[in-house]
Write an enzyme that holds these catalytic residues in place. Structure first.
Site, PDB file in Angstrom:
ATOM      1  N   GLY A 137       0.929  -1.549   3.387  1.00 19.52           N
ATOM      2  CA  GLY A 137       1.983  -1.465   2.389  1.00 19.52           C
ATOM      3  C   GLY A 137       2.863  -0.248   2.583  1.00 19.52           C
ATOM      4  O   GLY A 137       3.293   0.073   3.701  1.00 19.52           O
ATOM      5  N   CYS A 138       3.105   0.447   1.491  1.00 25.29           N
ATOM      6  CA  CYS A 138       4.001   1.608   1.525  1.00 25.29           C
ATOM      7  C   CYS A 138       3.453   2.749   2.365  1.00 25.29           C
ATOM      8  O   CYS A 138       4.216   3.612   2.823  1.00 25.29           O
ATOM      9  CB  CYS A 138       4.270   2.091   0.103  1.00 25.29           C
ATOM     10  SG  CYS A 138       5.170   0.904  -0.917  1.00 25.29           S
ATOM     11  N   ALA A 139       2.152   2.787   2.578  1.00 27.84           N
ATOM     12  CA  ALA A 139       1.562   3.826   3.427  1.00 27.84           C
ATOM     13  C   ALA A 139       1.840   3.570   4.898  1.00 27.84           C
ATOM     14  O   ALA A 139       1.587   4.436   5.743  1.00 27.84           O
ATOM     15  CB  ALA A 139       0.057   3.914   3.197  1.00 27.84           C
TER      16      ALA A 139
END
Length: 368
Positions: A137-139
């Site tokens: 995801g955003c990581a």
């Protein structure tokens, strides 16, 4: 030391403002019991504009998961190449001098990965190492930088291309009316970003240390439910408070390197929302202005998932206010709860020529 060079970033041409988002929410969910709460949460995101890969009329329809993914493939193949071209120019490299590609995306799926399509169509060598990342995801943006650094260390002399392609609007679910999903509908935007980590030379962040950390027992805080209609984003109400747990992680990683995380010269932080940045300022005891580039990404583009850290880094370059040797931190946060952290120093060498020994193959649609 490997150097993370200036990123190239592009957002789609279809824009939607905060006011338009609120009007849509009122029209589409006028009878929702929690509409006032959802409107208040969306207003507090600080997101003023987002960019969508399709016009809003198409975004709001759901033609089925198969068609949505077809659009993802079509749009990524159209929008990735020009961004890659600019990233290579920023790094003073040619396509034949790239030894590995890290491709990050959590908003569509292909197999083989887009890395295979890029090698076949954009002139990369057939011995380029491929690393697609889909489930962070955003990581993922922070993870891509870390894996690029790992590759450069494992293969001395290597140059690694990072590509983040996120079309969050293709995950819009019109029948999912939980408050968390309504908030996501007003938070996420679309973008493509790319950057190169050079084995040596170039301007940007001289990468010194990286680390990955997972907060135990937070696996269900951010997730996808995969259904017949595609990816359904699930956001736990505890997520905005994660910085209280992650700030000590940043302190720990910096401390292991002999640095004080509260006393660095620059910060490139994934901006999932304003609360993330506000709390990180509080718990790290850092002036909120140190996160101005991350906040600008959130305000102008929304949460563009894995591309956030690359856009915040682009803005850091454009500010041109760092001196060589300035110490900084890059951090991406996402499902897990996962933190991907990189430490490095600012370096400036725009005169760096492309390394010798270009091994370009004659392939169709070659990039410069």
């Amino acid at each position: 030391m490997p150097v993370l060079c200036r990123p190239a970033v592009d957002v789609p041409e279809h824009a939607i403002t905060l006011e338009e988002t609120l009007d849509l929410a009122r029209r589409l969910h006028h009878d929702h019991d929690s509409l006032p709460l959802a409107l208040r949460l969306i207003s507090h995101t600080e997101v003023r504009t987002r960019h969508l890969v399709q016009p809003i009329e198409k975004t709001l329809s759901h033609p089925g998961f198969e068609e949505r993914n077809r659009v993802y493939v079509e749009e990524s193949r159209k929008r990735v190449p020009p961004v890659v071209t600019r990233a290579l120019r920023n790094a003073h490299l040619t396509v034949g001098q790239i030894d590995a590609i890290v491709y990050v995306s959590c908003t569509g799926f292909t197999m083989p990965s887009m890395t295979a399509w890029m090698i076949n169509n954009l002139g990369f060598r057939t011995d380029v190492r491929q690393l697609p990342i889909a489930q962070l995801g955003c990581a993922g943006g922070g993870a891509a930088i870390n894996r690029a650094l790992d590759d450069c260390r494992a293969h001395p002399g290597a140059n690694v291309l990072i590509v983040a392609c996120e079309f969050c609007s293709l995950c819009y679910q019109p029948t999912d009316t939980t408050v968390g999903n309504l908030l996501a509908n007003g938070l996420f935007g679309d973008a493509v970003a790319a950057a190169v980590t050079r084995s040596a030379g170039g301007s940007g962040i001289d990468l010194e240390r990286n680390a990955s950390r997972l907060v135990p027992d937070t696996e269900d805080w951010i997730s996808y439910a995969v259904k017949a209609t595609g990816f359904h984003f699930l956001l736990d109400r505890r997520v905005p408070r994660t910085m209280e747990q992650l700030a000590p992680v940043l302190r720990e990683v910096a401390g292991e390197h002999g640095w004080d995380a509260s006393a660095l010269d620059f910060y490139v932080i994934h901006a999932g929302g304003p609360r993330i940045l506000d709390d990180l300022s509080k718990f790290l005891m850092v002036n909120a202005t140190m996160f101005e580039h991350s906040r600008a990404t959130l305000t102008e583009y929304g949460n563009i998932a894995s591309a956030v850290v690359l856009d915040a880094l682009r803005r850091t370059f454009e500010a041109a206010d760092l001196q060589p040797g300035a110490r900084g931190l890059v951090a991406g946060f996402g499902p897990g709860i996962t933190a991907e952290v990189t430490l490095g120093r600012w370096t400036a060498d725009d005169s760096t020529p492309a390394p010798p020994g270009d091994r370009v193959q004659n392939r169709r649609r070659s990039l410069p």
